[in-house]
Design an enzyme around this catalytic site. Structure first.
Site, PDB file in Angstrom:
ATOM      1  N   ASP A  28       0.914  -0.995   0.125  1.00 20.13           N
ATOM      2  CA  ASP A  28       0.088   0.020  -0.018  1.00 20.13           C
ATOM      3  C   ASP A  28       0.811   1.208   0.156  1.00 20.13           C
ATOM      4  O   ASP A  28       0.498   2.485   0.423  1.00 20.13           O
ATOM      5  CB  ASP A  28      -0.909   0.051   1.219  1.00 20.13           C
ATOM      6  CG  ASP A  28      -0.034  -0.228   2.543  1.00 20.13           C
ATOM      7  OD1 ASP A  28       0.741  -0.777   2.435  1.00 20.13           O
ATOM      8  OD2 ASP A  28      -0.705   0.480   3.531  1.00 20.13           O
ATOM      9  N   ARG A  50       4.099   0.894 -12.342  1.00 18.49           N
ATOM     10  CA  ARG A  50       3.264   0.486 -10.990  1.00 18.49           C
ATOM     11  C   ARG A  50       2.523  -0.684 -11.308  1.00 18.49           C
ATOM     12  O   ARG A  50       2.338  -1.759 -10.459  1.00 18.49           O
ATOM     13  CB  ARG A  50       2.605   1.792 -10.308  1.00 18.49           C
ATOM     14  CG  ARG A  50       3.443   2.755  -9.912  1.00 18.49           C
ATOM     15  CD  ARG A  50       2.864   3.702  -8.979  1.00 18.49           C
ATOM     16  NE  ARG A  50       1.636   4.425  -9.526  1.00 18.49           N
ATOM     17  CZ  ARG A  50       1.929   5.595 -10.482  1.00 18.49           C
ATOM     18  NH1 ARG A  50       3.057   6.180 -10.501  1.00 18.49           N
ATOM     19  NH2 ARG A  50       0.819   6.398 -10.636  1.00 18.49           N
ATOM     20  N   LYS A 141      -6.527  -0.607   6.504  1.00 16.31           N
ATOM     21  CA  LYS A 141      -5.341  -0.331   7.199  1.00 16.31           C
ATOM     22  C   LYS A 141      -5.108   1.310   7.364  1.00 16.31           C
ATOM     23  O   LYS A 141      -5.720   2.126   6.674  1.00 16.31           O
ATOM     24  CB  LYS A 141      -4.106  -0.783   6.703  1.00 16.31           C
ATOM     25  CG  LYS A 141      -2.923  -0.139   7.410  1.00 16.31           C
ATOM     26  CD  LYS A 141      -1.561  -0.592   6.366  1.00 16.31           C
ATOM     27  CE  LYS A 141      -0.814   0.705   6.520  1.00 16.31           C
ATOM     28  NZ  LYS A 141       0.565   0.397   5.846  1.00 16.31           N
ATOM     29  N   GLU A 183      -3.059  -0.205  13.186  1.00 14.65           N
ATOM     30  CA  GLU A 183      -1.500  -0.108  13.255  1.00 14.65           C
ATOM     31  C   GLU A 183      -0.954   1.019  14.135  1.00 14.65           C
ATOM     32  O   GLU A 183      -0.873   2.228  13.444  1.00 14.65           O
ATOM     33  CB  GLU A 183      -1.117  -0.113  11.947  1.00 14.65           C
ATOM     34  CG  GLU A 183       0.278   0.066  11.660  1.00 14.65           C
ATOM     35  CD  GLU A 183       0.994  -0.094  10.207  1.00 14.65           C
ATOM     36  OE1 GLU A 183      -0.104  -0.362   9.365  1.00 14.65           O
ATOM     37  OE2 GLU A 183       1.976   0.022   9.842  1.00 14.65           O
ATOM     38  N   GLU A 185       2.476   1.985  15.130  1.00 12.51           N
ATOM     39  CA  GLU A 185       3.668   1.667  14.926  1.00 12.51           C
ATOM     40  C   GLU A 185       4.570   2.766  15.833  1.00 12.51           C
ATOM     41  O   GLU A 185       4.493   3.928  16.028  1.00 12.51           O
ATOM     42  CB  GLU A 185       4.260   1.787  13.505  1.00 12.51           C
ATOM     43  CG  GLU A 185       5.509   1.729  13.277  1.00 12.51           C
ATOM     44  CD  GLU A 185       6.155   1.700  11.844  1.00 12.51           C
ATOM     45  OE1 GLU A 185       5.391   1.644  11.044  1.00 12.51           O
ATOM     46  OE2 GLU A 185       7.556   1.262  11.717  1.00 12.51           O
ATOM     47  N   LYS A 225      -1.944  -4.605  14.068  1.00 11.81           N
ATOM     48  CA  LYS A 225      -0.460  -4.560  13.295  1.00 11.81           C
ATOM     49  C   LYS A 225       0.447  -3.564  14.123  1.00 11.81           C
ATOM     50  O   LYS A 225       0.569  -2.342  13.755  1.00 11.81           O
ATOM     51  CB  LYS A 225      -0.728  -4.157  11.800  1.00 11.81           C
ATOM     52  CG  LYS A 225       0.630  -3.987  10.991  1.00 11.81           C
ATOM     53  CD  LYS A 225       0.285  -3.797   9.884  1.00 11.81           C
ATOM     54  CE  LYS A 225       1.444  -3.558   8.749  1.00 11.81           C
ATOM     55  NZ  LYS A 225       1.213  -3.609   7.490  1.00 11.81           N
ATOM     56  N   SER A 296       2.411  -8.984   8.436  1.00  9.88           N
ATOM     57  CA  SER A 296       1.874  -8.084   7.488  1.00  9.88           C
ATOM     58  C   SER A 296       2.964  -7.358   7.101  1.00  9.88           C
ATOM     59  O   SER A 296       3.390  -5.940   7.369  1.00  9.88           O
ATOM     60  CB  SER A 296       0.666  -7.205   7.988  1.00  9.88           C
ATOM     61  OG  SER A 296       0.498  -6.218   7.275  1.00  9.88           O
ATOM     62  N   TYR A 355       6.044   6.155   4.995  1.00 10.29           N
ATOM     63  CA  TYR A 355       5.664   5.302   4.325  1.00 10.29           C
ATOM     64  C   TYR A 355       4.883   5.846   3.278  1.00 10.29           C
ATOM     65  O   TYR A 355       4.194   6.673   3.176  1.00 10.29           O
ATOM     66  CB  TYR A 355       4.890   4.286   5.022  1.00 10.29           C
ATOM     67  CG  TYR A 355       4.771   2.900   4.335  1.00 10.29           C
ATOM     68  CD1 TYR A 355       3.702   2.462   3.693  1.00 10.29           C
ATOM     69  CD2 TYR A 355       5.757   2.162   4.982  1.00 10.29           C
ATOM     70  CE1 TYR A 355       3.782   1.245   3.179  1.00 10.29           C
ATOM     71  CE2 TYR A 355       5.755   0.696   4.181  1.00 10.29           C
ATOM     72  CZ  TYR A 355       4.931   0.264   3.496  1.00 10.29           C
ATOM     73  OH  TYR A 355       4.683  -0.676   3.125  1.00 10.29           O
TER      74      TYR A 355
HETATM   75  P1  13P Z   1       7.103  -2.505   6.672  1.00  8.48           P
HETATM   76  O1  13P Z   1       6.813  -3.852   6.830  1.00  8.48           O
HETATM   77  O2  13P Z   1       7.759  -2.269   5.487  1.00  8.48           O
HETATM   78  O3  13P Z   1       7.178  -1.791   7.880  1.00  8.48           O
HETATM   79  O4  13P Z   1       5.457  -2.092   6.085  1.00  8.48           O
HETATM   80  C1  13P Z   1       4.575  -2.516   6.622  1.00  8.48           C
HETATM   81  C2  13P Z   1       3.417  -1.544   6.531  1.00  8.48           C
HETATM   82  O5  13P Z   1       2.333  -1.641   6.009  1.00  8.48           O
HETATM   83  C3  13P Z   1       3.590  -0.159   7.179  1.00  8.48           C
HETATM   84  O6  13P Z   1       2.177   0.394   7.178  1.00  8.48           O
END
Ligand code: 13P
Length: 355
Positions: A28, A50, A141, A183, A185, A225, A296, A355
């Site tokens: 994504d 892409r 997500k 997620e 992170e 996640k 994931s 990201y």
């Molecule tokens: P990575 O596994 O590269 O961290 O990416 C996972 C993801 O979807 C981050 O949002």
């Protein structure tokens, strides 16, 4: 429609995504980020390129044996393969559920530490999610990002705001039939040790589930996640894989409710091999909780595949993808033998990664 209408379907979808031996392929990347990936193999970031890259991934015969779902960027969800068939149909043909990244990115968080962000995209989300469902998506997500610094991050404000955003998102997409991947992170940036990561992560995840409670999120129809519990990338005290696995499971057991069917880790800049080894160890140690513990991954599933494909070599790209998918499928059952599948041990960590 409402969450109540979709409740049984949400539970079924979450269970299918979290089925033993399978994990999720995260593809994504925004148009800008995939551009960085393509430029690393000297391929221009055009829509056709892409399409060619993602079309190569989604026609890898047998991928559905290891992968239960693929997270797409909006462009891909509505895109056709170069052969004219919708990308969604290609995934369905492999038995892989299509998912969609629904957040619209990170913004500075006023009032917080300078590096802290909030995740945007709540406006009109119930309606957007309904359109994604109609297009074939069955899960979503939303990536909130927290950072550990010497001067107080993550702040109380950032923990509360990001937990609340995740819960609002989760409830909103459930209203339209999509299973939310939640997620939060914690970036690897920083020189903190693993105990500090664990303490922060425990607090963050508990706050996320508190916010989910207030928002009436159906936990059986969600997946978590998280990042793995690792020391900061610049920490002077390195942790061995066994310690990472034990600390990660300890953190999850202290903070993730038993009603969540699956935890699917992100790779966050770990090398392909490390991501598989850590996951394998987590599935080899004694665990109190029964959630399915899987992957994931974005970078840790695509890195050697991109290098093998190089814009033209379909067979080599697919072979490399299948190798990492199989390795991680084995790791999700605690059966992975390190080095048994080709991989890259190149560290994929980039400071200040977006990201
Ligand atoms: P990575 O596994 O590269 O961290 O990416 C996972 C993801 O979807 C981050 O949002």
């Amino acid at each position: 429609m409402t969450l109540k209408y979709y409740a049984e379907e949400l539970k079924k979808t979450a269970k299918a995504l979290a089925q033993p031996g399978k994990g999720i392929l995260a593809v994504d990347e925004s148009t800008k980020t995939v551009g960085k990936r393509l430029s690393s193999i000297d391929v221009e970031n055009t829509e056709d390129n892409r399409k060619a890259y993602r079309g190569m991934l989604f026609t890898s015969a047998g991928l559905g044996e290891f992968i239960s779902g693929a997270i797409l960027f909006e462009e891909t969800l509505f895109q056709n393969h170069l052969d004219g068939e919708p990308m969604v149909k290609k995934l369905e043909g492999l038995g892989i559920l299509p998912g969609i990244k629904v957040d619209t990115g990170l913004r500075p968080l006023p009032g917080a530490n300078a590096v802290e962000t909030l995740c945007s995209g709540l406006d009109g989300l119930v309606e957007r999610a309904a359109d994604y469902y109609a297009q074939g998506a069955r899960f979503a997500k939303w990536r909130a990002v927290l950072q550990i610094t010497d001067d107080g991050a993550p702040s109380e404000l950032s923990i509360k705001e990001n937990a609340w955003g995740l819960a609002r998102y989760a409830r909103s997409v459930q209203e339209s039939g999509l299973v939310p991947i939640i997620e939060p992170e914690i970036l690897m940036d920083g020189d903190h040790d693993i105990e500090r990561t664990a303490a922060v992560q425990e607090k963050v995840i508990k706050e996320v589930y508190h916010a989910c409670q207030i928002n009436g999120v159906l936990l059986e129809g969600t997946l978590l996640k998280p990042s793995m519990t690792v020391p900061g990338a610049e920490s002077s005290t390195k942790s061995d894989p066994q310690q990472v696995a034990e600390m990660t499971i300890r953190t999850m057991e202290r903070s993730v409710p038993a009603s969540v069917p699956g935890i699917v880790f992100l790779s966050g800049g770990l090398s392909e091999e490390a991501a598989s080894i850590y996951l394998n160890l987590m599935n080899s140690i004694e665990r109190k909780a029964k959630w399915n513990v899987s992957f994931s991954y974005g970078r840790a599933l695509q890195h050697s595949c991109l290098k093998a494909w190089r814009g033209t070599d379909l067979a080599a790209g697919q072979k490399a993808l299948l190798a990492r998918a199989q390795a991680n499928s084995e790791a999700s059952k605690g059966n992975y033998v390190a080095g048994s599948q080709p991989s890259s041990d190149e560290a994929l960590f980039v400071a200040g990664y977006t990201y």
